[in-house]
Design a protein around this motif. Structure first.
Motif, short mmCIF file in Angstrom:
data_model
loop_
_atom_site.label_atom_id
_atom_site.label_comp_id
_atom_site.label_asym_id
_atom_site.label_seq_id
_atom_site.Cartn_x
_atom_site.Cartn_y
_atom_site.Cartn_z
N VAL A 1 0.81 -1.24 0.05
CA VAL A 1 0.13 0.01 0.00
C VAL A 1 0.84 1.24 -0.14
O VAL A 1 1.81 1.23 0.73
CB VAL A 1 -1.06 -0.06 1.11
CG1 VAL A 1 -1.82 1.35 1.14
CG2 VAL A 1 -1.79 -1.35 1.34
N SER A 2 0.54 2.12 -0.75
CA SER A 2 1.42 3.42 -0.67
C SER A 2 1.02 4.19 0.25
O SER A 2 0.02 4.23 0.62
CB SER A 2 0.97 4.06 -2.08
OG SER A 2 1.27 5.58 -2.09
N PRO A 3 2.24 4.70 1.15
CA PRO A 3 2.00 5.51 2.30
C PRO A 3 1.23 6.92 2.27
O PRO A 3 0.66 7.42 2.98
CB PRO A 3 3.43 5.78 2.75
CG PRO A 3 4.29 5.79 1.53
CD PRO A 3 3.54 4.52 0.73
N ALA A 4 1.25 7.41 0.86
CA ALA A 4 0.49 8.62 0.39
C ALA A 4 -0.98 8.49 0.16
O ALA A 4 -1.78 9.51 0.03
CB ALA A 4 1.34 9.23 -0.85
N ALA A 5 -1.39 7.16 -0.04
CA ALA A 5 -2.81 6.87 -0.53
C ALA A 5 -3.83 7.21 0.80
O ALA A 5 -3.42 6.72 1.86
CB ALA A 5 -2.99 5.53 -0.91
N ASP A 6 -4.80 8.01 0.44
CA ASP A 6 -5.97 8.01 1.21
C ASP A 6 -6.71 6.80 1.32
O ASP A 6 -6.91 6.09 0.29
CB ASP A 6 -6.78 9.06 0.96
CG ASP A 6 -6.07 10.64 1.07
OD1 ASP A 6 -5.25 10.66 2.03
OD2 ASP A 6 -6.29 11.35 0.27
N PRO A 7 -7.15 6.46 2.60
CA PRO A 7 -7.88 5.19 2.89
C PRO A 7 -9.29 5.11 2.07
O PRO A 7 -9.74 4.22 1.61
CB PRO A 7 -8.14 4.95 4.40
CG PRO A 7 -7.00 5.76 4.99
CD PRO A 7 -6.72 6.83 3.94
#
Length: 364
Positions: A1-7
């Motif tokens: 999962v990309s750390p910048a992605a919003d859930p």
């Protein structure tokens, strides 16, 4: 999962709505997160919303329907939050629910010693918009000059602003207030005033209250004019209020005029009185308006003599004169209220004449 992605993403984001409106909001989980619509739930201000208001609009999208919304509980907005099944926060949105501002009303202004201007106003008949509402006081010279914006707010209450300097005399000003929030803008009526017509000043200083000899029902009040009256060649009228020590009810003396002393009559013997004085500038450089009353001076206390108190300190003299004086003051109390110049002046002249007449009779 990309750390910048919003859930997840909530739509609409931070909407502004009128009271009574309805809203359907959606929470869509990012493809990078292994969550489905059935794994989600909603809260509003920390309270879980009922499942009956949910609808699954896709494998990873859950909507919630809100009907007949009330005004926001806080001006920063109500918190609408999308959660995962374990309580984790996936996304949030602020709901701003309220009313557009009303036209501000009741603008009143005053100038302290002609050096500044303070204005206050009321936010409208209803007042509460449930949204943060910004108020801006603007002013300009009536026939020329550009709009100016007041900078020092809340100086005389919630709805007030202070203009500390750079004001012109002998020039009418236009003054108005603009109210704005997320739902609109409202502008007050324009008030026109001349600084000279709204002058107030400091309270009178050096207020002294003392007994009037052995007169049981009178006190003498003296005070000094505020310094600004002399600095700006003001004229002024004064007002006195007084009350007994064990009462909260003030009696007001309106007919003091522009003198700086006054004699209060008709008081109770052996009683402590509190006295205050205030000032109202008038006829300033030709202004036809009455000015604005200053604050009251700090209370000053004094007591009237007790009945018979002074007679015990010295032998009685001239009972005829005392009787006549008592009769005269009965007439003064009945016909000359407050600080009537005529009544006090007439009493002083009458007393001198009576004493001279008595001396002449004793010499015969």
């Amino acid at each position: 999962v990309s750390p910048a992605a919003d859930p997840a993403v909530i739509s609409p984001q931070d909407p502004t709505l009128l009271i009574g409106s309805s809203l359907v909001a959606t929470c869509t989980v990012s493809p990078d997160f292994p969550l489905k619509a059935e794994d989600l739930y909603w809260t509003l201000n920390g309270r879980r919303l009922p499942a009956a208001s949910y609808s699954a609009l896709g494998p990873s999208t859950l909507s919630v329907a809100l009907a007949r919304l009330n005004g926001s509980r806080q001006q920063s907005g109500d918190n609408l939050v999308c959660h995962s099944r374990d309580g984790g926060i996936l996304a949030g949105s602020c709901l701003y629910v309220g009313l557009p501002p009303e036209k501000p009303v009741n603008i009143t202004c005053w100038s302290k010693n002609m050096k500044d201007l303070t204005c206050k106003w009321a936010p409208g008949t209803e007042g509460e918009t449930f949204l943060h509402t910004n108020y801006t006081l603007k002013y300009k010279r009536r026939w020329y000059g550009q709009d100016n914006t007041c900078q020092e707010y809340h100086t005389a209450g919630t709805y007030s602003c202070h203009i500390p300097k750079d004001l012109a005399l002998f020039t009418p000003y236009e003054i108005w207030v603009e109210a704005s929030n997320r739902l609109g803008v409202a502008v007050s009526d324009v008030v026109m005033l001349d600084i000279l017509d709204v002058v107030t000043t400091d309270p009178p200083s050096d207020v002294h209250v003392s007994r009037v000899g052995d007169l049981e029902d009178q006190l003498s009040v003296r005070w000094s004019s505020p310094p600004a009256l002399k600095d700006f060649l003001f004229q002024a009228k004064y007002q006195i209020q007084y009350r007994v020590e064990d009462s909260s009810e003030w009696k007001v003396v309106d007919d003091v005029g522009n003198q700086t002393s006054c004699r209060l009559a008709g008081l109770r013997p052996g009683t402590v009185y509190f006295v205050q004085v205030r000032c109202n500038p008038f006829s300033i450089y030709g202004s036809k308006k009455a000015g604005i009353w200053s604050d009251w001076s700090n209370p000053t206390a004094a007591s009237t003599p007790r009945s018979g108190e002074c007679r015990q300190q010295r032998p009685p003299q001239n009972t005829t004169l005392r009787r006549e004086l008592k009769q005269f003051f009965g007439w003064v109390k009945k016909h000359a209220y407050g600080c009537s110049n005529l009544g006090i002046k007439l009493y002083d002249q009458w007393r001198v004449w009576l004493q001279k007449s008595h001396k002449t009779r004793n010499q015969v």
